[in-house]
Enzyme design. Structure first.
Site, PDB file in Angstrom:
ATOM      1  N   CYS A  39      51.502  21.450  28.321  1.00 12.57           N
ATOM      2  CA  CYS A  39      50.952  20.680  29.434  1.00 12.57           C
ATOM      3  C   CYS A  39      50.776  21.532  30.678  1.00 12.57           C
ATOM      4  O   CYS A  39      50.169  21.098  31.656  1.00 12.57           O
ATOM      5  CB  CYS A  39      51.862  19.499  29.730  1.00 12.57           C
ATOM      6  SG  CYS A  39      52.222  18.531  28.258  1.00 12.57           S
ATOM      7  N   HIS A  48      46.466  11.838  31.522  1.00 15.55           N
ATOM      8  CA  HIS A  48      47.017  13.149  31.191  1.00 15.55           C
ATOM      9  C   HIS A  48      46.228  13.818  30.057  1.00 15.55           C
ATOM     10  O   HIS A  48      46.692  13.884  28.918  1.00 15.55           O
ATOM     11  CB  HIS A  48      48.495  12.983  30.807  1.00 15.55           C
ATOM     12  CG  HIS A  48      49.224  14.262  30.529  1.00 15.55           C
ATOM     13  ND1 HIS A  48      48.860  15.487  31.069  1.00 15.55           N
ATOM     14  CD2 HIS A  48      50.310  14.523  29.749  1.00 15.55           C
ATOM     15  CE1 HIS A  48      49.697  16.427  30.626  1.00 15.55           C
ATOM     16  NE2 HIS A  48      50.567  15.871  29.824  1.00 15.55           N
TER      17      HIS A  48
END
Lengths: 388, 388
Positions: free
Chosen positions: B87, B336
């Site tokens: 991420c 996200h």
């Protein structure tokens, strides 16, 4: 003003099928060897770059740079980054560390490349390699990399009179070169006849015109040139570095035998090193297929366009030739663990420049490393030199 | 001596489910917006970094940096690199470009993050996200990221008295924040009751404690600070940059509520910027789960350890609070798209510091971007500032 940068330690696993060793084990082994070779305290390492292409696709593992960095025992707080650019992933990792040390951001960096391919099926590997193409254009045509290089080969034969036998001679030479190399996947000689009679893959390329699926990892430690002698009596300096995209995709080429990412990365590296192709004493070239070694040897300026095949025929690229190309055995015979290859090429050239290679070229001063990826998508070229 | 570096242009697609747009289209859209926003000739761009995590795993596409660079019309010969760190991939891309401009290697760089997730099944996405763990240790236990953060949440509750309601209040706040944000995936308010009654995912985390699967891309153009005014009247400078690994894997933590990659990256960024947490006026924090925002707000020094949940309860992290956290809606409500998130956070903070955000914080001078990946594997922190 860039600082000079040296390679003070190298490490490599064998480039073979290693079914009993995980990706992480391979990467850590190569890194530990490099750390040991440099004699550096691993807590001094300030940055880590890991080149890898297929770990997500083939072994469902990513975020490997922090994982390997932590398990190696690097400090918490060290930056760790995976770089990806298909088969150029390892060369790109080297390039990042080189630039940041040259610029004075870091003093000590660890660079590695690693790949674990043998656990996946051949079909999965072929499809995953094809992920280096654009699925919306080239990919939709069903083209794979053997096909891409087969098209280049046909056009090269058409335009320049390159022969199927010349292609095969690249494979014969590289298999001969890998005989004494303990890191090589194939350590048996092959004959022109055997290459020509091997199984067709994508006409005119036969099985022995293609590099094999391989597992492996290689690594290097870099530091400013003025500190290198603290660690080794034989530092190898990075004289030039190039990194370039080309016209990604076969259909965008005016002439498919022109590989622009190689031309541009080579130009950058030669200009920085203030060297010409004739100054290079040994080159590791990205011979994923026999035609790639021939075409790229032209794009790097070792031979005029169209003469690369004839140069092989005349023996100019042998270990004792005008410009020894792939004395390690290259991707064709040493093997091609994709993300590891760029780092492995550096390992081989550093050994040559240290005068420590198992298939030693006579007294080389300058070595070139050419690491190319995708369908002329991206390329790095590095020129290394020994101190005189 | 490092040069100051500015962000002179930004671009972003919506962070939503965009089934009709390919990965390449998303990335190119965001990059073109950033180029247009900076008013820069794209032929001036000297380097391109693209953060991405899942393109290999989810859409069988890699080597996307050269592909996007070429289709954008950047010069042949430009270096283009994909950076991967779960991420944190987008934050790492920013960090590379920042360092190389600060060091004087390049003058103009394009940074982007992009991810296409919605075409894959939820099962495939969950398994692919779990590839950011170590399959040989954590992975073998069956742990996934909701489980990892659920364990942190339980321990945080046990050690500090943090409540399930405090977790839920993070989600309520971030859904409220995303209401006016046209880039956000969720643009409807939620209530404490709705969060608490949402479907259990990994106890104590409910569905609304978890960020959603999202497609999107964001981009930025960087240049030396002393050239920024040639392109924009509102340059945003990068005051500090940190990039750090932590003790990768849950079982290596002495205390699982301590997230060392965040602590170390934050420390690096604060020290470089010569700032303290209390100097920061707005922060985009990596709230992949509600507990992550709470724990990371402590690790970044905004609240004492254990007080992050109480701070949310007291409203200290709202847009008009002591330290507004995730006024964009954050990962929980804005979305996200993994590799895009770090670049998207930069987009949101730049808009805030330009005083142009749809959910504007009052007169912010310093903004912090926190982008975290894996199981405390790797983190980047960047501190941005407007010119006074």
């Amino acid at each position: 003003m860039l600082r000079d940068v040296s390679i003070i330690g190298i490490g490599s696993t064998p480039f073979t099928v290693q079914k009993d060793r995980s990706f992480k084990e391979l990467a850590i082994d190569a890194c530990n060897q490099a750390i040991l070779d440099a004699g550096i305290d691993r807590k001094m390492i300030q940055s880590f770059y890991l080149g890898n292409y297929l770990s997500g696709l083939l072994i469902n593992q990513e975020t490997i740079a922090p994982l390997v960095a932590y398990e190696l025992g690097l400090n918490i707080g060290t930056p760790a980054t995976k770089t990806e650019g298909a088969c150029t992933s390892g060369g790109i990792a080297l390039r990042q560390a080189y630039l940041l040390i040259a610029a004075g951001i870091y003093d000590f960096a660890l660079v590695a490349g690693a790949e674990k391919m043998s656990t996946a099926s051949r079909e999965k590997v072929t499809m995953s390699l094809a992920a280096a193409m654009d699925p919306e254009t080239e990919g939709a045509t069903g083209l794979t990399f053997p096909g891409f290089f087969a098209i280049i080969a046909r056009r090269h034969m058409h335009d320049y009179g390159t022969t199927i036998e010349q292609l095969a001679q690249v494979s014969v030479k590289n298999h001969l070169n890998s005989l004494p190399n303990p890191r090589a996947r194939f350590r048996h000689p092959t004959s022109l006849e055997e290459v020509l009679n091997s199984r067709p893959i994508a006409d005119p390329l036969k099985l022995f015109d293609c590099c094999p699926i391989t597992d492996g990892a290689a690594a290097a430690i870099l530091c400013p040139a003025d500190r290198a002698l603290e660690f080794t009596s034989k530092p190898i300096d990075i004289a030039g570095s190039g990194h370039a995209i080309g016209p990604v995709g076969i259909f965008r080429h005016q002439n498919i035998t022109e590989l622009w990412s190689t031309v541009m990365a080579g130009k950058q590296a030669y200009e920085q090193a203030k060297l010409k192709p004739e100054d290079i004493d040994i080159a590791e070239i990205h011979d994923c297929f026999t035609i790639a070694e021939i075409a790229d040897s032209e794009e790097l300026g070792f031979f005029p366009k169209g003469k690369g095949g004839f140069a092989v025929e005349e023996g100019l690229t042998q270990v004792d030739g005008k410009i020894p190309i792939n004395p390690s055995g290259g991707l064709l015979a040493k093997g091609h663990p994709v993300g590891a290859t760029g780092a492995g090429q550096v390992y081989e050239v550093v050994k040559q420049l240290r005068d420590e290679h198992e298939n030693q070229v006579k007294d080389p001063e300058f070595g070139l490393v050419h690491n190319s990826g995708g369908s002329d998508s991206v390329c790095t070229v590095h020129i290394l030199k020994r101190r005189s």
